[in-house]
Design a protein around this motif. Structure first.
Motif, PDB file in Angstrom:
ATOM      1  N   SER A 131      54.555  82.039 -41.404  1.00  0.00           N
ATOM      2  CA  SER A 131      53.835  82.993 -41.796  1.00  0.00           C
ATOM      3  C   SER A 131      51.471  82.142 -41.634  1.00  0.00           C
ATOM      4  O   SER A 131      51.323  82.880 -41.410  1.00  0.00           O
ATOM      5  CB  SER A 131      53.516  84.319 -43.441  1.00  0.00           C
ATOM      6  OG  SER A 131      53.008  82.197 -44.376  1.00  0.00           O
ATOM      7  N   ARG A 134      50.997  83.107 -38.297  1.00  0.00           N
ATOM      8  CA  ARG A 134      50.496  84.572 -37.874  1.00  0.00           C
ATOM      9  C   ARG A 134      49.427  84.768 -38.591  1.00  0.00           C
ATOM     10  O   ARG A 134      48.468  85.976 -37.465  1.00  0.00           O
ATOM     11  CB  ARG A 134      51.802  85.355 -38.621  1.00  0.00           C
ATOM     12  CG  ARG A 134      53.529  85.236 -38.098  1.00  0.00           C
ATOM     13  CD  ARG A 134      53.961  86.177 -38.984  1.00  0.00           C
ATOM     14  NE  ARG A 134      54.481  86.708 -39.680  1.00  0.00           N
ATOM     15  CZ  ARG A 134      55.736  85.630 -40.523  1.00  0.00           C
ATOM     16  NH1 ARG A 134      56.440  85.067 -39.547  1.00  0.00           N
ATOM     17  NH2 ARG A 134      55.695  86.017 -42.081  1.00  0.00           N
ATOM     18  N   LEU A 135      49.386  84.703 -40.298  1.00  0.00           N
ATOM     19  CA  LEU A 135      47.946  84.762 -40.170  1.00  0.00           C
ATOM     20  C   LEU A 135      46.679  83.873 -39.364  1.00  0.00           C
ATOM     21  O   LEU A 135      45.679  84.617 -38.862  1.00  0.00           O
ATOM     22  CB  LEU A 135      47.405  84.310 -41.592  1.00  0.00           C
ATOM     23  CG  LEU A 135      48.030  84.940 -42.320  1.00  0.00           C
ATOM     24  CD1 LEU A 135      47.877  84.700 -43.877  1.00  0.00           C
ATOM     25  CD2 LEU A 135      47.408  86.689 -43.145  1.00  0.00           C
ATOM     26  N   ARG A 137      46.695  84.046 -35.991  1.00  0.00           N
ATOM     27  CA  ARG A 137      46.933  84.693 -35.210  1.00  0.00           C
ATOM     28  C   ARG A 137      45.962  86.088 -35.258  1.00  0.00           C
ATOM     29  O   ARG A 137      45.353  86.396 -34.218  1.00  0.00           O
ATOM     30  CB  ARG A 137      48.625  84.641 -34.306  1.00  0.00           C
ATOM     31  CG  ARG A 137      48.751  86.079 -33.262  1.00  0.00           C
ATOM     32  CD  ARG A 137      50.080  85.965 -33.099  1.00  0.00           C
ATOM     33  NE  ARG A 137      50.113  86.977 -34.160  1.00  0.00           N
ATOM     34  CZ  ARG A 137      51.704  87.316 -34.220  1.00  0.00           C
ATOM     35  NH1 ARG A 137      52.593  86.616 -33.735  1.00  0.00           N
ATOM     36  NH2 ARG A 137      51.987  87.837 -35.704  1.00  0.00           N
ATOM     37  N   ASP A 138      46.302  86.295 -36.396  1.00  0.00           N
ATOM     38  CA  ASP A 138      45.678  87.343 -36.816  1.00  0.00           C
ATOM     39  C   ASP A 138      44.077  87.724 -36.485  1.00  0.00           C
ATOM     40  O   ASP A 138      43.368  88.693 -36.125  1.00  0.00           O
ATOM     41  CB  ASP A 138      46.240  88.421 -37.675  1.00  0.00           C
ATOM     42  CG  ASP A 138      47.661  88.761 -37.575  1.00  0.00           C
ATOM     43  OD1 ASP A 138      47.942  88.616 -36.912  1.00  0.00           O
ATOM     44  OD2 ASP A 138      48.581  88.975 -38.708  1.00  0.00           O
ATOM     45  N   LEU A 139      44.297  86.780 -37.268  1.00  0.00           N
ATOM     46  CA  LEU A 139      42.892  86.485 -37.343  1.00  0.00           C
ATOM     47  C   LEU A 139      41.753  85.506 -36.124  1.00  0.00           C
ATOM     48  O   LEU A 139      40.884  85.795 -36.550  1.00  0.00           O
ATOM     49  CB  LEU A 139      42.066  85.246 -38.485  1.00  0.00           C
ATOM     50  CG  LEU A 139      42.809  85.890 -39.926  1.00  0.00           C
ATOM     51  CD1 LEU A 139      43.031  84.868 -41.179  1.00  0.00           C
ATOM     52  CD2 LEU A 139      42.364  87.734 -40.553  1.00  0.00           C
TER      53      LEU A 139
END
Length: 451
Positions: A131, A134-135, A137-139
């Motif tokens: 996770s 994923r964070l 990548r999103d930020l």
């Protein structure tokens, strides 16, 4: 109390919460000493009656717990502990499991303890390697290329694409390890090594819990870390940057020799990330500088104080744990002064780490000895607190001696948690403290809730 930090109130007790069953975890001892040397009454929650950290002269009370106990009973046990102490205390988790527990179930404990309040699901997302990716990548935070494989074929295909060596991580390192893959991070150098590691996985869990990550080439001063503390207003009150000079295993494990180095651009980037996450509390971030483009890649985010946090202390005596204590007790946190270039070594891990670097041709005996002469702080040895170092040496020697004869089954945990007055309490007033805090032996109040 008068000292480098000025006049501060140290009457609020502190409880060091350790849920990881690892007696050689030196981070908890660092917290005990950092606060204890200020005069704070420190209580330690630990898992073993012969835990080296529990032998510290700065421990006022020792609270043993039963590994594997359910979270609800941990919470109830902490309430009993608070009632025994008799007043609210600052609660400092020293491992991922404790940080996740407080974030998700801490509201129930706020009547008795002071601790930060990050978003309830955030520490788990940050400590989980999958996770976290994923964070990032999103930020838009630079991070290594990563894959959670669903089959051995997919794992081999990924390794062939990014090239060996490849990093294999447990996605949730705070959970008990299954099979033979017990290290949280392993550097796999060949296809055969990867096949052997995957073969250790049992049919029940398949590849669940493993993550593959591209290996960023090592280079001088490539491994960095950031330690800091954010208050309830999301302000990063202190933030330190440093270099991991040696680790165990080499280039893929815990810090065995760390050095404080000011890196203002990196500090600013990490503070911006913390604000974007709405993070509160102590943290330890691991990064690697990529020689291919000079950028920093975020490898790990630990939502608690790093074990090597004592690498950092500014010229006024402020470290991240002391900053957290001052803020959580409603006292002003002094402005961070320029950081002294300090070095810290972890004695029981640095020798095997040095051997690993020597096998790689990156270190020789003379360079290793020279690096130790410039150390400012050691994880275990302290002239004012010798007992933890002696007990660590004894337990290390015993572990080495019994390794050839050790059975595969682990010994059963203690039947019930116990309270024992710490050395600090016994030295202060042996008779009175033993009666006031409770007799040694099984504690009926705590045992009722924790077993």
């Amino acid at each position: 109390m008068t000292g480098q930090l000025g006049d501060i109130d140290v009457s609020t007790p502190a409880v060091v919460l350790k849920l990881d069953p690892n007696v050689f975890h030196h981070g908890g001892l660092g917290v005990v000493r950092s606060l204890g040397r200020l005069g704070v009454p420190v209580h330690l929650v630990h898992e073993d009656p012969l835990s080296p950290a529990a032998a510290s002269r700065y421990v006022r009370g020792r609270w043993e717990w039963n590994p594997g106990v359910e979270a609800d009973r941990v919470a109830a046990g902490l309430v009993r502990l608070a009632e025994r102490i008799g007043r609210p205390a600052v609660l400092v988790p020293t491992d991922d499991a404790g940080a996740i527990f407080l974030a998700e179930r801490g509201r129930y404990l706020r009547r008795w303890f002071h601790f930060p309040t990050p978003p309830p699901d955030l520490p788990r997302q940050l400590a989980d390697k999958q996770s976290l990716h994923r964070l990032c990548r999103d930020l838009g935070v630079p991070a290594p290329v990563t894959l959670v494989p669903e089959s051995a074929a997919e794992a081999h295909e990924f390794a062939s694409r990014v090239g060996f060596p490849v990093v294999v991580k447990r996605t949730r390192p705070w959970r008990p390890a299954d099979g033979k893959h017990r290290r949280s991070t392993t550097l796999v150098r060949s296809r055969d090594e990867l096949a052997a590691l995957l073969a250790c996985r049992t049919s029940e869990d398949a590849l669940h819990g493993l993550m593959l990550q591209e290996h960023i080439p090592a280079s001088p001063e490539a491994d960095w870390f950031f330690h800091g503390y954010c208050d309830a207003n999301l302000v990063c009150r202190v933030g330190f940057t440093g270099v991991k000079e040696r680790s165990y295993p080499a280039h893929a494990g815990l810090t065995t020799l760390g050095r404080a180095v000011d890196n203002n651009p990196l500090r600013a980037d990490m503070q911006q990330l913390l604000k974007a996450l709405s993070y509160q509390g102590l943290m330890d971030l691991d990064l690697r500088r990529d020689p291919r483009d000079g950028g920093y890649r975020l490898l790990d985010f630990n939502p608690r104080p790093g074990a090597q946090f004592r690498v950092f202390e500014d010229t006024g005596g402020l470290d991240v744990v002391r900053a957290a204590y001052l803020d959580l007790t409603g006292q002003p946190v002094p402005e961070q002064r320029p950081c002294r270039e300090r070095r810290m070594v972890v004695e029981n891990y640095d020798l095997p780490a040095a051997l690993g670097y020597r096998r790689r041709g990156e270190l020789n005996l003379v360079a290793w000895a020279r690096s130790l002469r410039r150390v400012d702080e050691t994880a275990w040895f302290a002239r004012d607190d010798l007992a933890p170092f002696g007990l660590m040496c004894l337990r290390t020697g015993w572990r080495v001696l019994r390794r050839p004869f050790r059975a595969t089954a682990r010994p059963a945990p203690p039947a019930a948690p116990r309270y024992r007055p710490g050395r600090a309490a016994r030295l202060a007033a042996p008779g009175r403290n033993r009666r006031a805090l409770g007799p040694s032996g099984p504690d009926p109040i705590v045992r009722k809730e924790w077993t």
